[in-house]
Design a protein around this motif. Structure first.
Motif, PDB file in Angstrom:
ATOM      1  N   GLN A 121      -8.472  -8.751   3.830  1.00 35.89           N
ATOM      2  CA  GLN A 121      -7.847  -9.545   2.386  1.00 35.89           C
ATOM      3  C   GLN A 121      -8.330  -8.401   1.313  1.00 35.89           C
ATOM      4  OE1 GLN A 121      -8.684 -13.540   2.072  1.00 35.89           O
ATOM      5  NE2 GLN A 121      -6.871 -13.294   0.663  1.00 35.89           N
ATOM      6  N   GLU A 122      -9.489  -7.763   0.770  1.00 36.23           N
ATOM      7  CA  GLU A 122      -9.756  -8.008   0.114  1.00 36.23           C
ATOM      8  C   GLU A 122      -9.243  -6.283  -0.545  1.00 36.23           C
ATOM      9  OE1 GLU A 122     -11.925  -8.467   2.462  1.00 36.23           O
ATOM     10  OE2 GLU A 122     -13.414  -7.093   2.634  1.00 36.23           O
ATOM     11  N   TYR A 123      -8.419  -5.645   0.302  1.00 38.42           N
ATOM     12  CA  TYR A 123      -8.003  -4.180   0.148  1.00 38.42           C
ATOM     13  C   TYR A 123      -5.824  -4.532   0.096  1.00 38.42           C
ATOM     14  CZ  TYR A 123     -12.320  -2.293   2.102  1.00 38.42           C
ATOM     15  OH  TYR A 123     -14.028  -2.004   1.548  1.00 38.42           O
ATOM     16  N   LEU A 124      -5.929  -5.652   0.427  1.00 41.27           N
ATOM     17  CA  LEU A 124      -3.850  -5.712   0.434  1.00 41.27           C
ATOM     18  C   LEU A 124      -3.432  -5.071  -0.761  1.00 41.27           C
ATOM     19  CD1 LEU A 124      -1.693  -6.970   1.773  1.00 41.27           C
ATOM     20  CD2 LEU A 124      -2.375  -9.224   0.624  1.00 41.27           C
ATOM     21  N   GLY A 125      -4.395  -5.594  -1.958  1.00 42.53           N
ATOM     22  CA  GLY A 125      -3.854  -4.774  -3.448  1.00 42.53           C
ATOM     23  C   GLY A 125      -3.428  -3.315  -3.239  1.00 42.53           C
ATOM     24  N   ASP A 126      -4.682  -2.281  -2.523  1.00 45.45           N
ATOM     25  CA  ASP A 126      -4.990  -1.210  -2.460  1.00 45.45           C
ATOM     26  C   ASP A 126      -3.794  -0.637  -1.808  1.00 45.45           C
ATOM     27  OD1 ASP A 126      -7.021  -0.696  -4.652  1.00 45.45           O
ATOM     28  OD2 ASP A 126      -7.920  -1.105  -3.292  1.00 45.45           O
ATOM     29  N   MET A 127      -3.233  -1.075  -0.654  1.00 41.08           N
ATOM     30  CA  MET A 127      -2.327  -0.499   1.029  1.00 41.08           C
ATOM     31  C   MET A 127      -1.305  -0.909   0.191  1.00 41.08           C
ATOM     32  SD  MET A 127      -4.560   0.017   3.035  1.00 41.08           S
ATOM     33  CE  MET A 127      -5.903   1.147   2.070  1.00 41.08           C
ATOM     34  N   MET A 128      -0.560  -1.969  -0.600  1.00 35.55           N
ATOM     35  CA  MET A 128      -0.027  -2.327  -1.374  1.00 35.55           C
ATOM     36  C   MET A 128       0.571  -0.805  -2.348  1.00 35.55           C
ATOM     37  SD  MET A 128       0.263  -6.409  -1.608  1.00 35.55           S
ATOM     38  CE  MET A 128       2.159  -6.558  -1.941  1.00 35.55           C
ATOM     39  N   ASP A 129      -0.200  -0.775  -3.161  1.00 34.99           N
ATOM     40  CA  ASP A 129      -0.499   0.284  -4.337  1.00 34.99           C
ATOM     41  C   ASP A 129       0.306   1.597  -2.743  1.00 34.99           C
ATOM     42  OD1 ASP A 129      -0.609  -1.104  -6.532  1.00 34.99           O
ATOM     43  OD2 ASP A 129      -2.333  -0.799  -6.857  1.00 34.99           O
ATOM     44  N   LEU A 130      -0.385   1.573  -2.370  1.00 35.90           N
ATOM     45  CA  LEU A 130       0.247   3.024  -1.344  1.00 35.90           C
ATOM     46  C   LEU A 130       0.962   3.002  -1.130  1.00 35.90           C
ATOM     47  CD1 LEU A 130      -1.895   5.889  -0.221  1.00 35.90           C
ATOM     48  CD2 LEU A 130      -2.146   4.425   1.672  1.00 35.90           C
TER      49      LEU A 130
ATOM     50  N   SER B 163      -9.102   6.655   3.558  1.00 37.35           N
ATOM     51  CA  SER B 163     -10.137   6.281   2.591  1.00 37.35           C
ATOM     52  C   SER B 163     -10.154   5.725   1.391  1.00 37.35           C
ATOM     53  CB  SER B 163     -10.151   7.348   1.251  1.00 37.35           C
ATOM     54  OG  SER B 163      -9.172   8.132   0.623  1.00 37.35           O
ATOM     55  N   ARG B 164      -8.769   5.034   0.584  1.00 38.44           N
ATOM     56  CA  ARG B 164      -8.779   3.693   0.452  1.00 38.44           C
ATOM     57  C   ARG B 164      -9.354   2.521   0.602  1.00 38.44           C
ATOM     58  NH1 ARG B 164      -3.640   5.165  -3.328  1.00 38.44           N
ATOM     59  NH2 ARG B 164      -3.981   2.843  -4.270  1.00 38.44           N
TER      60      ARG B 164
END
Ligand code: GDP
Ligand code: MG
Length: 604
Positions: A417-426, A470-471
């Motif tokens: 869950q904590e990477y959701l934001g980064d993945m959406m940006d990507l 990497s992200r």
């Protein structure tokens, strides 16, 4: 072996979840291979050098095992499947020869993107699924948590899940028992007319095409005359047997069995994956058709030394015989000379092919930037373009091009869950649309999400996967499937040296990325192109519009200038050296380029 003691199954899993390790354990436990036969780390079913080096399975392999259980001898046919998104169609066709599948999930990682996609392929084919949690020997494994996750994702009853360590062998006997008791035997009849399903083929220098078949009905014997439903061509079986795990000749293949045949097929193009074979003169209804392999990524392959073209083409053709999913045509370029244009299932597939060319054929090659197949829609027709050279130079009112369409995929990404934001940006920065997400775990603090979106295929085939990894600190897993075509604002970008375009470097770019890509490439060119005796402008252009520019300053080329008073021989040697290197130079406009310059431009 009558049908009721035959089990045809596959192991399906996300990459690295232990499919090859489990397959080896099954081969050992059934005595098909002994521990000594097997290298310390070399998995028996991963045969190619690249597969061992990269730890991925590229080509599906099949092995038969004989196992005694409660007084009965069983024949188990294991059909190995490749473990990467590029090869999804191979998974699908391998499963067509099975009645069941072991769904293997790493108990430290849980359900990943490809666990979900292979699960769906198996379900669609109506296979019995045996859920297995692997790597329970690892302290980081959480079998209970992952079992709950498999329940919430697939609706699998945790009681049905077998907990194993493929490494230590713990629990693998239960897997064997489940194969015997849970997977139904194939339904085939020895009385019915011969019907054999062709699901894989390879090329052998001596025997021609060797195919893997599963016998749906009837008995196939050495010497039998057979015919193909698809091509209607006739053949005679000259060699037949089972894979145990290497080829082991037998007199016949019985109903329900899986094995190999060689039948004087000379060209690999004659072996159609998904074809149905029958007895000559006794045609049957073919098995439901197959989606043929579809190339998703195209690139030109050129020899570093243009004199090597004939040899390179020969090597490419030979290698393509062993990998039916590669498309090969010729291509020629002013900048790079003669080469081949190849179509691949994905970029990993492309990398593997290039590495095999280098490893197995000693080839030294330049690979142009990968391109996906675009559709150019004119008033009266639509043309698929998979080479930037064939793309219209400008798409304005005068050009008759109504629209450009690009292939898109539906992508799914699974991350904590904590990477959701980064993945959406990507996803947004790669032109992602229709973003959506849902939580996979119903309980627990470290929850994971599945993010889905539509992405242009061209964005996926570049560095998307590396960025994703990497992200997300390596935690994200990714899978995609074909989702058709969409109109898009794309143009051809060309690179000009002294005002002349270098054909091999043309790219198709989206409006939003013109500046960034143009600048990056122009910089790269500036770095690797040797100076000339005159100033050379390096430009990126879209139509007539220049989007980026660098200038290569001039250089005094008179190499003899500093040699006055030196020996005549020294001077001569210099001139000869210059002549030698001239031969390897490519001329673009009036700029001399060494072929090696392209190698370094295109390598990254
Ligand atoms: P595949 O990509 O699904 O074929 O996975 P492999 O069989 O190649 O396994 C990937 C990695 O996990 C390898 O390094 C294996 O040694 C390791 N591995 C597989 N099964 C187990 C297991 O039960 N326990 C542990 N500790 N490692 C395992
Ligand atoms: Mg493997």
């Amino acid at each position: 072996f009558p049908c009721d003691v035959i089990r045809n199954f596959s192991v399906i899993a996300h990459i690295d979840h232990g499919k090859s390790t489990l397959s080896d354990r099954l081969l050992e436990l059934t005595g098909t291979i002994t521990k000594r036969e097997k290298g310390v780390n070399a998995q028996v079913l991963d045969k190619l050098k690249v597969e061992r080096e990269r730890g991925i399975t590229v080509k599906a392999q099949t092995a038969s095992m004989i196992y005694s259980f409660q007084g009965t001898q069983y024949l188990l046919n294991l059909i190995d499947t490749p473990g990467h998104v590029d090869f999804a169609w191979e998974v699908s066709r391998s499963l067509a020869a099975c009645q069941g599948a072991l769904l293997l999930v790493d108990a430290t990682q849980g359900v990943q993107a490809q666990s979900i996609s292979v699960y769906h392929i198996a379900r669609e084919r109506g296979l019995t699924i045996i859920p297995v949690l692997n790597k329970i020997d690892l302290p980081a494994s959480q079998p209970e948590v992952m079992a709950a996750q498999m329940h919430s994702t697939f609706g699998i009853d945790p009681k049905d899940i077998i907990h194993i360590s493929a490494k230590t062998g713990k629990g693998v006997d239960q897997v064997l028992e489940a194969i015997l008791t849970r997977i139904p035997p194939p339904t085939a009849s020895s009385e019915a007319p011969l019907k054999a399903f062709l699901f894989d083929s390879s090329y052998d220098r001596y025997r021609g095409v060797v195919s893997l078949v599963s016998i749906q009905d009837g008995i196939l014997r050495k010497g039998d005359k057979i015919a193909s439903c698809f091509t209607r061509k006739k053949y005679e079986i000259i060699d037949i047997g089972i894979m145990h795990p290497e080829e082991e000749p037998t007199e016949s293949l019985q109903p329900g069995q899986v094995g190999y045949i060689a039948c004087n097929m000379k060209e690999s193009s004659e072996a159609h994956i998904g074809d149905t074979l029958h007895r000559a003169g006794a045609p049957v209804d073919p098995m439901p058709g197959f989606k043929p392999a579809k190339a998703m990524v195209y690139a030109g392959i050129f020899p570093v030394d243009s004199n090597d073209f004939i040899k390179l083409e020969e090597s490419i053709k030979r290698l393509a015989l062993t990998d039916r999913s590669v498309e090969v045509t010729r291509e020629s370029s002013t900048a790079l000379g003669q080469g081949c244009r190849l179509g691949f299932l994905g970029t990993l597939h492309m990398d593997v092919f290039r590495q095999r060319l280098e490893d197995e054929y000693n080839a030294n090659v330049i690979v142009t930037a990968p391109t996906v197949p675009y559709k150019v829609v004119y008033q009266d027709r639509t043309v698929v373009v998979s080479n930037p050279t064939d793309f219209p130079d400008s798409i304005d009112s005068g050009s008759k091009v109504r629209e450009i369409q690009e292939p898109v995929v539906s992508a799914s990404i699974i991350v904590p869950q904590e990477y959701l934001g980064d993945m959406m940006d990507l996803c947004f920065s790669h032109r992602g649309e229709n973003l959506d997400h849902r939580f996979l775990d119903t309980s627990g603090s470290a929850s994971r999400v599945m993010l889905t979106c539509t992405l242009p295929l061209s964005e996926v085939v570049t560095d998307f996967f590396d960025k994703l990894k990497s992200r997300s600190s390596g935690f994200a897993s990714f899978d995609y499937e074909d989702a058709g075509y969409k109109p898009s604002n794309l143009s051809k970008m060309t690179f000009l040296l002294n005002g002349k375009p270098v054909d091999a470097l043309a790219l198709i770019v989206h409006k939003s990325a013109e500046q960034e890509i143009g600048r990056a490439w122009v910089k790269k060119l500036h770095k690797v192109i040797p100076r000339q005796i005159f100033e050379v402008p390096i430009q990126a252009a879209v139509g007539r519009r220049i989007v980026a520019r660098e200038t290569l300053s001039a250089y005094r080329a008179d190499v003899t200038a500093g040699l006055y008073g030196g020996h005549y021989e020294r001077k001569l040697k210099h001139l000869n050296n210059q002549k030698e290197s001239k031969k390897r130079m490519k001329r673009v406009g009036n700029v001399d380029l060494p072929q090696e310059a392209f190698y370094s431009i295109l390598k990254t």
